[in-house]
Design a protein around this motif. Structure first.
Motif, PDB file in Angstrom:
ATOM      1  N   SER A   1      -8.978  14.269   1.372  1.00 37.11           N
ATOM      2  CA  SER A   1      -9.377  13.833   2.315  1.00 37.11           C
ATOM      3  C   SER A   1      -8.716  12.978   3.264  1.00 37.11           C
ATOM      4  O   SER A   1      -7.867  12.113   4.245  1.00 37.11           O
ATOM      5  CB  SER A   1     -10.924  12.862   2.698  1.00 37.11           C
ATOM      6  OG  SER A   1     -11.550  12.323   1.773  1.00 37.11           O
ATOM      7  N   THR A   2      -8.130  11.565   2.140  1.00 36.17           N
ATOM      8  CA  THR A   2      -7.438  10.784   1.912  1.00 36.17           C
ATOM      9  C   THR A   2      -5.841  11.327   2.066  1.00 36.17           C
ATOM     10  O   THR A   2      -4.649  11.327   3.421  1.00 36.17           O
ATOM     11  CB  THR A   2      -6.792   9.715   0.643  1.00 36.17           C
ATOM     12  OG1 THR A   2      -7.674   9.022   0.140  1.00 36.17           O
ATOM     13  CG2 THR A   2      -5.665   9.168   0.861  1.00 36.17           C
ATOM     14  N   ALA A   3      -5.703  12.314   2.028  1.00 30.58           N
ATOM     15  CA  ALA A   3      -3.984  13.451   2.465  1.00 30.58           C
ATOM     16  C   ALA A   3      -4.006  14.037   4.139  1.00 30.58           C
ATOM     17  O   ALA A   3      -3.229  13.669   5.033  1.00 30.58           O
ATOM     18  CB  ALA A   3      -3.908  14.939   1.550  1.00 30.58           C
ATOM     19  N   LEU A   4      -5.564  14.470   4.371  1.00 29.86           N
ATOM     20  CA  LEU A   4      -5.984  14.545   5.072  1.00 29.86           C
ATOM     21  C   LEU A   4      -5.763  14.061   6.466  1.00 29.86           C
ATOM     22  O   LEU A   4      -4.885  13.805   7.755  1.00 29.86           O
ATOM     23  CB  LEU A   4      -7.546  15.607   5.667  1.00 29.86           C
ATOM     24  CG  LEU A   4      -7.180  16.154   6.673  1.00 29.86           C
ATOM     25  CD1 LEU A   4      -6.653  17.425   6.879  1.00 29.86           C
ATOM     26  CD2 LEU A   4      -9.000  16.865   6.844  1.00 29.86           C
ATOM     27  N   CYS A   5      -6.443  12.270   6.115  1.00 30.53           N
ATOM     28  CA  CYS A   5      -6.429  11.350   6.576  1.00 30.53           C
ATOM     29  C   CYS A   5      -4.602  10.704   7.033  1.00 30.53           C
ATOM     30  O   CYS A   5      -4.546  10.186   8.385  1.00 30.53           O
ATOM     31  CB  CYS A   5      -7.168  10.359   6.680  1.00 30.53           C
ATOM     32  SG  CYS A   5      -8.693  10.616   6.792  1.00 30.53           S
ATOM     33  N   ILE A   6      -3.849  10.708   6.273  1.00 29.24           N
ATOM     34  CA  ILE A   6      -2.124  10.443   6.321  1.00 29.24           C
ATOM     35  C   ILE A   6      -1.895  11.087   7.071  1.00 29.24           C
ATOM     36  O   ILE A   6      -1.039  10.674   7.825  1.00 29.24           O
ATOM     37  CB  ILE A   6      -2.426  10.338   4.682  1.00 29.24           C
ATOM     38  CG1 ILE A   6      -2.220   9.022   4.120  1.00 29.24           C
ATOM     39  CG2 ILE A   6      -0.734   9.608   5.173  1.00 29.24           C
ATOM     40  CD1 ILE A   6      -1.819   9.456   2.071  1.00 29.24           C
ATOM     41  N   SER A   7      -2.147  12.671   7.485  1.00 26.43           N
ATOM     42  CA  SER A   7      -1.483  13.413   8.413  1.00 26.43           C
ATOM     43  C   SER A   7      -1.469  13.537   9.329  1.00 26.43           C
ATOM     44  O   SER A   7      -1.151  13.585  10.801  1.00 26.43           O
ATOM     45  CB  SER A   7      -2.015  14.929   7.287  1.00 26.43           C
ATOM     46  OG  SER A   7      -3.294  14.821   8.298  1.00 26.43           O
TER      47      SER A   7
ATOM     48  N   LYS B   1      -7.638  23.940   3.054  1.00 29.63           N
ATOM     49  CA  LYS B   1      -6.921  24.698   4.192  1.00 29.63           C
ATOM     50  C   LYS B   1      -6.136  23.277   5.375  1.00 29.63           C
ATOM     51  O   LYS B   1      -5.471  23.116   5.327  1.00 29.63           O
ATOM     52  CB  LYS B   1      -7.993  25.506   4.599  1.00 29.63           C
ATOM     53  CG  LYS B   1      -7.154  26.034   5.628  1.00 29.63           C
ATOM     54  CD  LYS B   1      -8.937  27.146   6.314  1.00 29.63           C
ATOM     55  CE  LYS B   1      -8.570  28.160   7.195  1.00 29.63           C
ATOM     56  NZ  LYS B   1      -9.470  28.945   8.089  1.00 29.63           N
ATOM     57  N   ARG B   2      -7.498  22.848   5.794  1.00 28.22           N
ATOM     58  CA  ARG B   2      -6.437  22.192   6.443  1.00 28.22           C
ATOM     59  C   ARG B   2      -5.282  20.699   6.335  1.00 28.22           C
ATOM     60  O   ARG B   2      -4.475  20.370   6.742  1.00 28.22           O
ATOM     61  CB  ARG B   2      -8.126  20.947   7.018  1.00 28.22           C
ATOM     62  CG  ARG B   2      -8.863  21.007   7.507  1.00 28.22           C
ATOM     63  CD  ARG B   2      -8.537  21.804   8.657  1.00 28.22           C
ATOM     64  NE  ARG B   2      -9.507  22.249   9.662  1.00 28.22           N
ATOM     65  CZ  ARG B   2      -9.645  24.084   9.607  1.00 28.22           C
ATOM     66  NH1 ARG B   2      -8.929  24.451   8.430  1.00 28.22           N
ATOM     67  NH2 ARG B   2     -10.815  24.579   9.839  1.00 28.22           N
ATOM     68  N   VAL B   3      -5.384  20.969   4.754  1.00 33.53           N
ATOM     69  CA  VAL B   3      -4.224  19.528   4.154  1.00 33.53           C
ATOM     70  C   VAL B   3      -3.337  20.862   4.640  1.00 33.53           C
ATOM     71  O   VAL B   3      -1.913  20.544   4.932  1.00 33.53           O
ATOM     72  CB  VAL B   3      -4.536  19.168   3.383  1.00 33.53           C
ATOM     73  CG1 VAL B   3      -2.927  18.549   2.091  1.00 33.53           C
ATOM     74  CG2 VAL B   3      -5.355  18.318   2.877  1.00 33.53           C
ATOM     75  N   LYS B   4      -3.252  22.209   3.995  1.00 38.99           N
ATOM     76  CA  LYS B   4      -1.752  23.058   4.258  1.00 38.99           C
ATOM     77  C   LYS B   4      -1.559  23.232   5.654  1.00 38.99           C
ATOM     78  O   LYS B   4      -0.354  22.771   5.749  1.00 38.99           O
ATOM     79  CB  LYS B   4      -2.101  24.562   3.148  1.00 38.99           C
ATOM     80  CG  LYS B   4      -2.235  23.981   1.629  1.00 38.99           C
ATOM     81  CD  LYS B   4      -1.933  25.245   1.038  1.00 38.99           C
ATOM     82  CE  LYS B   4      -4.085  25.425   0.919  1.00 38.99           C
ATOM     83  NZ  LYS B   4      -4.109  26.644  -0.482  1.00 38.99           N
ATOM     84  N   GLU B   5      -2.600  22.947   6.707  1.00 39.98           N
ATOM     85  CA  GLU B   5      -2.524  23.248   8.048  1.00 39.98           C
ATOM     86  C   GLU B   5      -1.277  22.513   8.724  1.00 39.98           C
ATOM     87  O   GLU B   5      -1.202  22.658  10.051  1.00 39.98           O
ATOM     88  CB  GLU B   5      -3.667  23.765   8.992  1.00 39.98           C
ATOM     89  CG  GLU B   5      -4.182  25.388   8.420  1.00 39.98           C
ATOM     90  CD  GLU B   5      -5.674  25.380   9.179  1.00 39.98           C
ATOM     91  OE1 GLU B   5      -6.185  26.198   9.807  1.00 39.98           O
ATOM     92  OE2 GLU B   5      -6.336  24.044   9.850  1.00 39.98           O
ATOM     93  N   SER B   6      -1.327  21.394   7.811  1.00 38.50           N
ATOM     94  CA  SER B   6      -1.085  20.348   8.675  1.00 38.50           C
ATOM     95  C   SER B   6       0.755  19.582   7.961  1.00 38.50           C
ATOM     96  O   SER B   6       1.098  18.834   8.345  1.00 38.50           O
ATOM     97  CB  SER B   6      -2.092  18.863   8.176  1.00 38.50           C
ATOM     98  OG  SER B   6      -1.964  17.772   6.858  1.00 38.50           O
ATOM     99  N   GLY B   7       0.655  20.689   6.876  1.00 38.95           N
ATOM    100  CA  GLY B   7       1.523  20.541   6.402  1.00 38.95           C
ATOM    101  C   GLY B   7       1.960  20.215   4.891  1.00 38.95           C
ATOM    102  O   GLY B   7       3.348  19.680   4.110  1.00 38.95           O
ATOM    103  N   GLY B   8       0.569  20.019   4.634  1.00 30.80           N
ATOM    104  CA  GLY B   8       1.085  19.258   3.359  1.00 30.80           C
ATOM    105  C   GLY B   8       0.972  20.528   1.487  1.00 30.80           C
ATOM    106  O   GLY B   8       1.192  21.275   2.494  1.00 30.80           O
ATOM    107  N   LEU B   9       1.943  19.779   0.959  1.00 34.80           N
ATOM    108  CA  LEU B   9       1.217  20.700  -0.082  1.00 34.80           C
ATOM    109  C   LEU B   9       0.663  20.113  -0.702  1.00 34.80           C
ATOM    110  O   LEU B   9       0.273  19.562  -1.168  1.00 34.80           O
ATOM    111  CB  LEU B   9       3.369  20.901  -1.051  1.00 34.80           C
ATOM    112  CG  LEU B   9       3.867  21.236   0.197  1.00 34.80           C
ATOM    113  CD1 LEU B   9       5.771  20.760  -0.356  1.00 34.80           C
ATOM    114  CD2 LEU B   9       4.229  22.259   0.393  1.00 34.80           C
TER     115      LEU B   9
END
Length: 341
Positions: free
Chosen positions: A17-23, A152-160
Motif C-alpha cells: 500500500s505504501t508503494a501504491l500511495c507513493i506512485s 497488480k496495481r503497483v505493477k500497473e503504476s510502473g512499479g517492480l
C-alpha cells in the motif's frame, strides 16, 4: 535528479500500500518493492483482515482515528466499485460483546464504521455470558485477494517487484536514492529496533457458510469473522513466541471458545490451521531518518510496527509515509546550499 529511485522493503499489506500511495502522490519516482517473501507467504496473508482498530498506547488517538478513517473510506470506495470482487473487499455486520461493561462504551472509531449502536437486550440473549455489546457494520479484506490486487496495481503504476533478502539497508545505497522500510518484524535485525517484538497469533480457517455475522469478544482474544471464502476463527496472543508451527492444543481451545459463542460451528468442516507473527510495537514507527556511514548518506522512511492493526490502518499510514517520502525527494532535488561562512 530527474527520476527518484525508491526501494520499498517489505511486501505485506503495509509495503504494497505504501508503494501504491507513493506512485499516486509523489511524481517522477521509480518504485521497486523488495522482499524475500510475497503473497501468499507474508504475515498479512494470515491476518483476518477485518477493520476493527488495534489501539497504540504511544500514538495520539486523533492520529489513530485519522489513519482508520482514511483506510475505511478508501476500502469503502473499493467495496462500492466493480473492483470489489477482485480486490476481496466487502462489508460485514456483527457484534462486539463484553463480559463486563467496558470503561469506553463508545470507542474512538465508533463514528467511522457504519451504524454503530449499543446491542439490544434481545440480541444479548444470544450471548448469556456477556452483559454488554456493540453492533456495527465494518469492512473485511480477504488477504488472498487483496494482496495480489495491490501487487497488480503497483505493477500497473510502473512499479517492480523483486524477490531478494535484504540484510542491511546499505546494500541498496548504490541503486536507490531513498529506502522505505516496511519490513515489520524484520526491523529488529535490519535497523536494530528492539522495541518491536512478535506476538504469535494462531487461527483456524473453516467452512461454515451459514455463519453470516461476525462475533468478537471485547478482549479481542476470541473472534468469528465470516468472509468471502470461509470463516476465520481465533485466536491467540503469545508475546515473544517466534514459533510458526500450529499447536494442536491451541487449535482445540480456539474451536471450543468459538463454539461457545456460536454453537452451530460444531458443524464446520475443512478446518485449516494458520500461524502468523504480529509485528507489535507501542506505536507505529513513521519517521524519516538520514543514515550516514563513511561519508555516505542514505535517506530512509520507516513505516512499520502495526501489530494486529495492519489492515485497519494500512492506507492511512501509507499516505503519511508517502508524504514523508515526498519530503525526502524534495530535499534531494532541491538541496540546501552550503553557507560560505
Amino acid at each position: 535528479m530527474d527520476t527518484a529511485q525508491i526501494a520499498v522493503v517489505g511486501a505485506g499489506v503495509v509495503g504494497l500500500s505504501t508503494a501504491l500511495c507513493i506512485s499516486k502522490l509523489v511524481p517522477r519516482c521509480s518504485i521497486t518493492v523488495i522482499s524475500d517473501k510475497f503473497t501468499p507467504d507474508t504475515t498479512s496473508d494470515v491476518a483476518p483482515g477485518i477493520l476493527i482498530p488495534h489501539v497504540y498506547p504511544e500514538t495520539p488517538s486523533h492520529k489513530q482515528k485519522q489513519w482508520f478513517r482514511e483506510t475505511f473510506d478508501h476500502l469503502f470506495a473499493i467495496s462500492n466499485s466493480a473492483e470489489a470482487g477482485e480486490a476481496g473487499v466487502h462489508l460485514v455486520s456483527g457484534w462486539q460483546i463484553f463480559r463486563s461493561i467496558p470503561t469506553e462504551a463508545v470507542p474512538f472509531w465508533a463514528d467511522v464504521v457504519l451504524g454503530f449502536r449499543k446491542m439490544t437486550e434481545a440480541e444479548l440473549r444470544k450471548f448469556p455470558q456477556h452483559v454488554f455489546g456493540q453492533a456495527f457494520t465494518t469492512l473485511k479484506c480477504e488477504s488472498s485477494a487483496y494482496l495480489p490486487w495491490l501487487e497488480k496495481r503497483v505493477k500497473e503504476s510502473g512499479g517492480l517487484l523483486l524477490t531478494r533478502q535484504i540484510k542491511d539497508l546499505w546494500e541498496l545505497h548504490s541503486s536507490f536514492d531513498v529506502v522505505v522500510n516496511c519490513s515489520g518484524l524484520g526491523s529488529r535485525q535490519l535497523v536494530g529496533d528492539s522495541k518491536i517484538f512478535p506476538v504469535r497469533g494462531q487461527l483456524l480457517k473453516v467452512q461454515a457458510p451459514w455463519v453470516k455475522h461476525f462475533i468478537r469478544d471485547g478482549s479481542g482474544q476470541t473472534y468469528i469473522y465470516p468472509g468471502a471464502y470461509g470463516v476465520t476463527l481465533g485466536g491467540s496472543r503469545q508475546e515473544g513466541d517466534w514459533n510458526l508451527s500450529p499447536d494442536a492444543e491451541v487449535s482445540r481451545d480456539i474451536f471450543s471458545r468459538c463454539c461457545t459463542l456460536e454453537p452451530s460451528l460444531r458443524g464446520a468442516y475443512d478446518i485449516k490451521e494458520k500461524v502468523g507473527l504480529r509485528p507489535c510495537r507501542a506505536g507505529v514507527r513513521l519517521q524519516n531518518e538520514l543514515l550516514a556511514q563513511a561519508g555516505r548518506k542514505l535517506p530512509v522512511v520507516h513505516h512499520y510496527g502495526h501489530g494486529s492493526g495492519g489492515f485497519s490502518m494500512h492506507w492511512g499510514t501509507a499516505l503519511e509515509a508517502a508524504r514523508l517520502l515526498s519530503e525526502c525527494v524534495q530535499t534531494l532535488r532541491n538541496p540546501i546550499p552550503k553557507s560560505n561562512l
